[in-house]
Design a protein around this motif. Structure first.
Motif, PDB file in Angstrom:
ATOM      1  N   GLU A 168       0.830  -1.206   0.000  1.00  0.00           N
ATOM      2  CA  GLU A 168       0.000   0.000   0.000  1.00  0.00           C
ATOM      3  C   GLU A 168       0.864   1.256   0.000  1.00  0.00           C
ATOM      4  OE1 GLU A 168      -3.791   0.282   2.289  1.00  0.00           O
ATOM      5  OE2 GLU A 168      -3.092  -1.589   3.195  1.00  0.00           O
ATOM      6  N   VAL A 169       1.905   1.244   0.816  1.00  0.00           N
ATOM      7  CA  VAL A 169       2.801   2.398   0.893  1.00  0.00           C
ATOM      8  C   VAL A 169       3.486   2.625  -0.449  1.00  0.00           C
ATOM      9  CG1 VAL A 169       4.891   3.321   1.968  1.00  0.00           C
ATOM     10  CG2 VAL A 169       3.177   2.160   3.375  1.00  0.00           C
ATOM     11  N   VAL A 172       1.169   4.188  -3.061  1.00  0.00           N
ATOM     12  CA  VAL A 172       0.970   5.628  -2.872  1.00  0.00           C
ATOM     13  C   VAL A 172       2.194   6.393  -3.355  1.00  0.00           C
ATOM     14  CG1 VAL A 172       0.627   7.461  -1.175  1.00  0.00           C
ATOM     15  CG2 VAL A 172      -0.625   5.309  -0.949  1.00  0.00           C
ATOM     16  N   ARG A 195      -4.664  11.876   0.608  1.00  0.00           N
ATOM     17  CA  ARG A 195      -4.667  12.295   2.015  1.00  0.00           C
ATOM     18  C   ARG A 195      -5.902  11.773   2.739  1.00  0.00           C
ATOM     19  NH1 ARG A 195      -3.037  18.542   0.651  1.00  0.00           N
ATOM     20  NH2 ARG A 195      -0.761  18.257   0.535  1.00  0.00           N
ATOM     21  N   GLU A 197      -7.703   9.151   1.919  1.00  0.00           N
ATOM     22  CA  GLU A 197      -7.582   7.699   2.042  1.00  0.00           C
ATOM     23  C   GLU A 197      -6.651   7.327   3.192  1.00  0.00           C
ATOM     24  OE1 GLU A 197      -6.229   6.426  -1.766  1.00  0.00           O
ATOM     25  OE2 GLU A 197      -8.192   6.642  -2.744  1.00  0.00           O
ATOM     26  N   ASN A 198      -5.579   8.079   3.337  1.00  0.00           N
ATOM     27  CA  ASN A 198      -4.636   7.773   4.409  1.00  0.00           C
ATOM     28  C   ASN A 198      -5.216   8.121   5.781  1.00  0.00           C
ATOM     29  OD1 ASN A 198      -1.809   6.826   4.909  1.00  0.00           O
ATOM     30  ND2 ASN A 198      -1.705   8.802   5.965  1.00  0.00           N
ATOM     31  N   ARG A 201      -7.102   5.226   6.794  1.00  0.00           N
ATOM     32  CA  ARG A 201      -6.208   4.161   7.268  1.00  0.00           C
ATOM     33  C   ARG A 201      -5.805   4.405   8.722  1.00  0.00           C
ATOM     34  NH1 ARG A 201      -3.389   5.431   2.370  1.00  0.00           N
ATOM     35  NH2 ARG A 201      -3.865   3.966   0.679  1.00  0.00           N
ATOM     36  N   TRP A 231       1.696   4.919   8.403  1.00  0.00           N
ATOM     37  CA  TRP A 231       0.604   5.802   7.979  1.00  0.00           C
ATOM     38  C   TRP A 231       0.868   7.239   8.422  1.00  0.00           C
ATOM     39  CZ3 TRP A 231      -0.248   2.710   4.664  1.00  0.00           C
ATOM     40  CH2 TRP A 231      -0.843   1.457   4.781  1.00  0.00           C
ATOM     41  N   LEU A 234       3.463   8.575   6.051  1.00  0.00           N
ATOM     42  CA  LEU A 234       2.833   8.853   4.764  1.00  0.00           C
ATOM     43  C   LEU A 234       1.994  10.128   4.843  1.00  0.00           C
ATOM     44  CD1 LEU A 234       2.312   7.939   1.877  1.00  0.00           C
ATOM     45  CD2 LEU A 234       0.446   6.491   2.730  1.00  0.00           C
ATOM     46  N   ARG A 235       1.302  10.319   5.943  1.00  0.00           N
ATOM     47  CA  ARG A 235       0.521  11.543   6.145  1.00  0.00           C
ATOM     48  C   ARG A 235       1.414  12.779   6.090  1.00  0.00           C
ATOM     49  NH1 ARG A 235      -1.326  12.559  12.136  1.00  0.00           N
ATOM     50  NH2 ARG A 235       0.955  12.818  12.189  1.00  0.00           N
TER      51      ARG A 235
END
Length: 252
Positions: A168-169, A172, A195, A197-198, A201, A231, A234-235
């Motif tokens: 998943e990472v 993205v 953003r 979608e994350n 998560r 997550w 990623l954010r």
């Protein structure tokens, strides 16, 4: 009688007023008992004032055994599974502000009392910052109560990310890289969607952490904590994204 002067009552009172209040004669003896009472009273007042500014004597002084014991009003049952992983963060903030107001270093004179207040204030700050955020709270619970340090240098080997999350990472990251050549409006719309979608998560992972810690499932709690770290990273990467700057950086 010739030459005698007669003072009328009115003139006598006027004369007394003009002279002002009567004063004691310097030769009058001083009462040692009164002096002793005054000295004792002043000493007790001074001791009382010192007692009030001593951090250790303040009834609000928290138990610093761990982060949870510092906030007994918000977290009276301590850490999970005795209490829930999730709690009222607004109540935690109110109790934090109350403690900070009581033990702020500016309220204490220079010396040991101020040093104690500085140490206690720092301890309260650290506990609040740790518990207010789900990720740092989970990391603290694993480390302090279960001896699992997901922040260790070798955490990538000892606590690896599951393949599903890793994919998943990577998806993205690739999607963001492809936005370099896309029109600005299109790229910004795509990043906004990523953003959202994350954020979903993160919300779902925190819910899994809540259930894992509350049930005492530390293995699942450890796995979800590692996922939540990704997550969060990623954010942060999506927040810092700028068109034309290529890939986002993921820190884990």
């Amino acid at each position: 009688m010739q030459g005698a002067i007669t003072l009328r009552p009115q003139r006598l009172m006027s004369s007394v007023r003009a002279r002002g209040p009567l004063s004691y004669s310097p030769s009058r003896p001083i009462c040692l008992l009164c002096q002793q009472k005054q000295f004792t009273s002043n000493t007790l007042k001074l001791a009382s004032q010192r007692q009030k500014v001593n951090p250790s004597s303040n009834p609000l002084t928290p138990d610093i055994t761990n982060h949870y014991t510092i906030f007994p009003n918000t977290l009276p049952q301590g850490p999970p599974p005795n209490s829930s992983f999730s709690f009222d963060t607004s109540a935690l903030r109110r109790e934090f502000l109350q403690l900070q107001n009581a033990f702020h270093p500016d309220k204490f004179p220079q010396g040991p009392e101020k040093q104690r207040s500085e140490a206690l204030s720092s301890r309260i700050n650290d506990a609040y910052r740790t518990l207010i955020d789900p990720l740092s709270r989970a990391q603290y619970l694993l480390s302090h109560f279960h001896g699992i340090d997901v922040l260790a240098e070798d955490s990538a080997q000892t606590h690896p990310l599951d393949s599903e999350t890793l994919m998943e990472v990577m998806d993205v990251q690739e999607a963001v890289e492809e936005l370099s050549s896309a029109p600005v409006a299109e790229a910004e719309a795509t990043v906004a969607r990523l953003r959202e979608e994350n954020a979903t998560r993160i919300e779902e992972t925190v819910d899994k952490l809540h259930k894992a810690f509350d049930s005492g499932d530390i293995e699942t709690a450890q796995r979800e904590t590692v996922r939540l770290r990704f997550w969060y990273s990623l954010r942060d990467g999506l927040r810092e994204w700028e068109h034309g700057h290529g890939a986002i950086r993921i820190v884990h």
